[in-house]
Design an enzyme around this catalytic site. Structure first.
Site, PDB file in Angstrom:
ATOM      1  N   GLU A 411       0.802  -1.222   0.000  1.00 38.92           N
ATOM      2  CA  GLU A 411       0.000   0.000   0.000  1.00 38.92           C
ATOM      3  C   GLU A 411       0.834   1.271   0.000  1.00 38.92           C
ATOM      4  O   GLU A 411       0.789   2.070   0.933  1.00 38.92           O
ATOM      5  CB  GLU A 411      -0.989  -0.036   1.169  1.00 38.92           C
ATOM      6  CG  GLU A 411      -1.962  -1.170   0.961  1.00 38.92           C
ATOM      7  CD  GLU A 411      -3.111  -1.197   1.939  1.00 38.92           C
ATOM      8  OE1 GLU A 411      -2.867  -1.007   3.130  1.00 38.92           O
ATOM      9  OE2 GLU A 411      -4.244  -1.409   1.497  1.00 38.92           O
ATOM     10  N   GLU A 487      -4.243 -10.529  -0.121  1.00 34.21           N
ATOM     11  CA  GLU A 487      -5.079 -10.461   1.082  1.00 34.21           C
ATOM     12  C   GLU A 487      -6.504 -10.785   0.671  1.00 34.21           C
ATOM     13  O   GLU A 487      -6.987 -10.276  -0.351  1.00 34.21           O
ATOM     14  CB  GLU A 487      -5.045  -9.058   1.709  1.00 34.21           C
ATOM     15  CG  GLU A 487      -3.688  -8.682   2.248  1.00 34.21           C
ATOM     16  CD  GLU A 487      -3.623  -7.260   2.823  1.00 34.21           C
ATOM     17  OE1 GLU A 487      -4.646  -6.761   3.325  1.00 34.21           O
ATOM     18  OE2 GLU A 487      -2.535  -6.674   2.756  1.00 34.21           O
TER      19      GLU A 487
HETATM   20  C1  GAL Z   1      -5.189  -3.976   3.802  1.00 30.58           C
HETATM   21  C2  GAL Z   1      -3.811  -3.767   4.331  1.00 30.58           C
HETATM   22  C3  GAL Z   1      -3.554  -4.503   5.616  1.00 30.58           C
HETATM   23  C4  GAL Z   1      -4.706  -4.297   6.550  1.00 30.58           C
HETATM   24  C5  GAL Z   1      -5.961  -4.758   5.913  1.00 30.58           C
HETATM   25  C6  GAL Z   1      -7.173  -4.530   6.762  1.00 30.58           C
HETATM   26  O1  GAL Z   1      -5.577  -2.953   2.975  1.00 30.58           O
HETATM   27  O2  GAL Z   1      -2.844  -4.139   3.399  1.00 30.58           O
HETATM   28  O3  GAL Z   1      -2.377  -4.051   6.166  1.00 30.58           O
HETATM   29  O4  GAL Z   1      -4.823  -2.949   6.839  1.00 30.58           O
HETATM   30  O5  GAL Z   1      -6.192  -4.021   4.742  1.00 30.58           O
HETATM   31  O6  GAL Z   1      -7.094  -5.120   7.985  1.00 30.58           O
END
Ligand code: GAL
Length: 952
Positions: A411, A487
């Site tokens: 990010e 993620e």
């Molecule tokens: C993503 C980020 C993580 C965490 C997650 C939400 O956007 O990369 O570090 O913030 O969202 O828990």
């Protein structure tokens, strides 16, 4: 004074440091500097102690602090949590004057007899910036919190007594590069050592151990920065030239499933350096990420380093615990979100077998708040800092077989410095693909990576029919790339829901190579209430002005590493062997879903609920192979087939279950015909064992049991996924509260005792709306049981799914001193389940205490639902479903649960609150990602529920 701290606000990565190099242990002597150091915390940089670095400075009045540690975890300042937002003004590279600064001093003795050579002082991790003096002499300064920094101390280090002094600053220019979603913590949080580097010894080496899956050949080449000899006895190499290349006709390759390492040794300058070599080849080829010629399916998690007492300082035991827990839950991959972990963790990944995406310590997400203005990754003055971080990660970790990809960071938006980092890494290490999610054009990466893409979008990507990206050239490149979700499935609170549906896509579309659940662990800080009761603190619990609340508690394991129901679900969804028992329980289909290993390490057995059991003969299956075998069970009960480890593995004992399948035919319960009429007795109506209020038609007793309810109820204590959402109208809890589902009014339309029992007609609705539910309760008795059929019918244009649909009642607790309430049920269990989190539960008879039925989410919310319960015994009442119901039993109400912000707010009442539901809405992952899939939404529609009650 301030001027001498110019390095703090300089983008430069450091001064006076050594070149980055591989991390290794050797038999050369070291001085371990972990332990108690003298420590003082200055609230501001301007309050730093003049002359503290002088060897004879009197620090006797200073505190003692353990190194490694995060000082906020030891009562200095306080932990502070923000996700995206910087907790200081965005004015790069400057940071506030109120810059907590820790001063550290430590005396140590250099033992006699070290071989001639250089002396190196090595820090594995200091957060966020520091200057260091040895014996009063300034060595330099460094940044890059989760990366090593070395200083050459030859000539400064003295025989006998030495004094080391560090000034560590919480904020620095580097803080702009370290805006990860986690606690802001500071200090020397990883190990410190003085190393002897004997004359002629290696400083650095690079193991290239290639595997050709067609020929089985291994090619070993070790680059060294000094003349050295290499021995790897199992490869027949003795005192060989490391450079080789050594071609070995047949080697056993390394994979996460079978992590074969060859132990060897490099010798140079009299120093012996153990090396562990794993042969494998990682490529992106034909649009797929392959290892050893095989497409990978990543069953991964994002792992932050976290310990509820020590913050980001983890012991080896804790690291090992993570690895064992992951392996035992079928996890095969880790993304080291969002910084390189302690180097020891990667050793464990090599040894136990996990695919690792090693991520650089880089995130500038907070610039998003200002439209990415002045984003460091796109500003030449930060280029050195970015390249420095990439180099320090790659150099440190390059010899780990487990590391299969380099990730540029997380990010950071887009920018030329990212492209430069990628270019540098590609040149330095052409054998590992590059990952970065933040640039959807994907021009300088080797995999198309996204986070939280919906199932529908992942399906399009799988089919290659996704929306084009802006630039046609970039689009053409991206279409040729494998896809991973770096993620997905945000594991915050109850959930994540929808895992099975993602897994189906990963198994159906070769391009979709799996992903990494967000995230491994809840970052709760162990804290106590004023009266000494323990709870896990989250953002805002430490007086932070800016914070992001409990968004930091979003892991598959609780802060103390107890698996949450989400981890149990994940284990089942990603199981590497699929076992399907046919509904009659006569045959079983077994499929090997491993990428590399056959099923020779597994035993298969079956067990029926009636107690019959046996071994199951399943031929050894190669990866991808399936077989159908007969099940030697002749009974008619539910039967479960399990695959367990046939012998002890380093990560789990023999008998550990890897996969299972279950089938059976539910026994139909046919409600009996009414056997007696309802009788009116003064203010009461009697139906068999039950007594109702004449006017309201509410049940007040069953036999001797004083009962409140049951009556229609729709509300649940919102989950984290109900409470958050992306886009308008997506926050379920807001929609539910706006309608008023937490404040239903019940109007009795008719109470009709008759020959067949009692019918009570009601209309249930919140104030201020014409939406409602007609609820009709039909009560009758037969054979000593009290039967109820609830029929519901929505009135009006319901636009949102209901939280729950069912009955709420309360019963007196049977709790006497020294006893506990238990619930026994026959249905799905033993864990909680909701419509979209049901993979891991199986039919059985279970007994839990009421306490055990509660899942202690760090932020209290709906939990503990047991699905498809055929019957249950609760507080002296047996409840039977025709066919089944959802059940929760709690010592507090849904309202209590919704009002609590920490589990310690929940106070046990003197009744048990029992929900008997047609269903609940699914869980989804709207706290960060898609909401509940349509098939798991509880749409308002006519429904009924049939139950029998019998006092025990
Ligand atoms: C993503 C980020 C993580 C965490 C997650 C939400 O956007 O990369 O570090 O913030 O969202 O828990």
């Amino acid at each position: 004074m301030i001027n001498s701290h110019a390095y703090v606000s300089s983008p430069a990565p450091g001064n006076g440091r050594r070149q980055p190099r591989a991390w290794f242990r050797s038999d050369a002597p070291t001085v371990d500097l972990d332990g108690e150091w003298r420590f003082r915390l200055a609230a501001r940089l301007a309050d730093a102690t003049d002359g503290f670095e002088a060897p004879d400075f009197d620090d006797a009045g200073w505190d003692l602090l353990d190194v490694p540690s995060c000082w906020q975890m030891h009562g200095y300042g306080a932990p502070a949590y923000t996700n995206v937002v910087y907790p200081f003004p965005i004015d790069p590279p400057r940071v506030p004057d109120a810059n907590p600064t820790g001063e550290y001093r430590r005396e140590f003795t250099l033992p006699d007899g070290w071989p001639a050579g250089r002396r190196v002082l090595r820090f594995e991790g200091v957060d966020s910036c520091f200057a260091v003096w040895l014996n009063g002499e300034l060595l330099g300064d460094g940044k890059g919190s989760r990366l090593p920094t070395e200083f050459d101390v030859t000539g400064v280090l003295r025989p006998g007594r030495n004094v080391l002094a560090l000034r560590v600053h919480q904020w620095s220019a580097a803080s702009y590069l370290e805006d990860q979603d986690m606690w802001w913590l500071s200090g020397i949080f990883r190990t410190v050592r003085v190393l002897c580097r004997p004359d002629g010894a290696l400083d650095d080496f690079f193991v290239h151990a290639d595997y050709d899956h067609i020929t089985g050949q291994g090619t070993l080449r070790v680059e060294t920065d000094a003349p050295a000899r290499l021995s790897v006895p199992a490869l027949g190499l003795h005192d060989a030239d490391p450079a080789g290349p050594h071609v070995i006709e047949r080697v056993t390759p390394w994979t996460a499933e079978a992590p074969h390492l060859y132990d060897g040794e490099l010798v140079a300058g009299g120093e012996r350096v153990p090396v562990r070599i794993g042969f494998r080849r990682v490529v992106v080829e034909d649009g797929l990420l392959k290892v050893n010629g095989q497409r990978l399916l990543l069953r991964g998690v994002n792992r932050h380093e976290w310990d509820p007492d020590h913050g980001r300082t983890l012991s080896r035991e804790t690291m090992l615990r993570d690895i064992l827990l992951m392996k035992r839950h079928n996890i095969n991959a880790v993304r080291t979100s969002h910084y390189p972990p302690s180097a020891e963790f990667l050793d464990l990944c090599d040894e136990y077998g996990l695919w690792v995406v090693d991520e650089c310590d880089l995130e500038t997400h907070g610039f998003h708040m200002v439209g990415w203005r002045d984003n460091p990754v796109d500003d030449p003055q930060w280029l050195d800092a970015c390249l420095d971080r990439m180099a320090r990660m790659v150099e440190r970790d390059k010899n780990h077989a487990s590391v299969i990809m380099w990730s540029l960071g997380n990010e950071c938006g887009t920018g030329a410095n990212l492209a430069a980092m990628s270019e540098w890494a590609r040149t330095r290490d052409p054998d590992r693909p590059i990952h970065y999610e933040g640039d959807w054009n994907s021009t300088y990466v080797d995999v198309y990576s996204r986070m939280y893409a919906s199932h529908a979008e992942v399906e399009l990507i799988g089919q290659g029919t996704e929306e084009p990206t802006k630039d046609p050239e970039a689009d053409a490149h991206r279409r040729g790339l494998p896809f991973i979700l770096c993620e997905y499935a945000h594991a915050m609170g109850n959930g994540p829901g929808g895992l099975s549906e993602y897994q189906r896509l990963f198994e159906e579309y070769p391009r979709c190579q799996g992903g990494f659940v967000w995230e491994w662990i809840d970052h709760g800080v162990r804290t106590k209430t004023a009266d000494g009761r323990e709870f896990y603190g989250y953002g805002g619990d430490f007086g932070e002005v800016l914070h992001d609340g409990n968004f930091v508690a979003d892991g598959l394991v609780f802060p103390d590493r107890t698996p949450s129901p989400g981890l149990i679900e994940f284990k089942k969804v990603i199981e590497p062997v699929r076992i399907e028992v046919d509904p009659d329980g006569r045959t079983v289909r077994v499929r090997n879903g491993y990428d590399f290993v056959d099923t020779g390490h597994l035993s298969f057995s079956w067990r029926a609920l009636d107690g019959a059991e046996g071994e199951l003969d399943v031929p050894i299956l190669a990866p991808g192979e399936s077989v159908t075998v007969d099940l030697p069970y002749t009974g008619t009960d539910w039967v479960t087939v399990s695959a367990t480890l046939a012998k002890d593995e380093p990560w789990a004992p023999a008998g550990h279950e890897i996969a299972w399948g279950q089938a059976g035919t539910p026994v139909a319960v046919t409600p009996p015909a009414p056997a007696a009429s309802a009788t009116v007795d003064g203010d009461h109506i009697v139906v068999g064992p039950a007594v109702f209020e004449r006017v309201t038609g509410t049940l007040s007793r069953i036999g001797d049991l004083d009962v409140e309810g049951p009556r229609l109820d729709l509300w649940r204590a919102p989950t984290d996924n109900d409470l958050r959402g992306w886009g308008e109208g997506s926050v379920m809890a807001t929609a539910w509260r706006e309608i008023g589902l937490h404040r239903l009014e019940h109007a009795v339309l008719a109470v009709e005792p008759g020959a067949e029992g009692l019918t009570v007609r009601t209309r249930v609705a919140p104030a201020g709306t014409d939406l409602g539910i007609l609820a009709t309760y039909t009560w009758w008795t037969a054979g000593g049981q009290l039967w109820l059929r609830l029929d519901t019918e929505p009135v009006g244009p319901w636009q949102v799914p209901l939280p729950r649909l069912g009955l709420r009642m309360s019963l007196p607790t049977t709790l006497e001193p020294d006893t506990v309430d238990t619930v026994t049920w026959f249905g799905l269990g033993p864990g909680e389940a909701y419509g979209d989190t049901t993979a891991a539960v199986r039919v059985g008879t279970y007994t839990h205490t009421v306490d055990e039925l509660q899942t202690p989410y760090v932020y209290p919310q709906e939990n503990g639902n047991r699905r498809e319960v055929r019957w249950a015994e609760v507080a002296g009442l047996r409840i039977t479903g025709a066919p089944h119901f959802d059940l929760t039993v709690r010592p507090w109400t849904s309202e209590d649960l919704a009002a609590a912000t920490h589990p310690t707010d929940l106070v046990r009442r003197d009744r048990l609150y029992v929900n008997l539901d047609v269903a609940q809405n699914g869980i989804g992952t709207a706290s960060c990602g898609p909401g509940v899939l349509p098939q798991h939404q509880l749409t308002a529609a006519p429904a009924s529920l049939t139950l029998a009650f019998e006092p025990q």
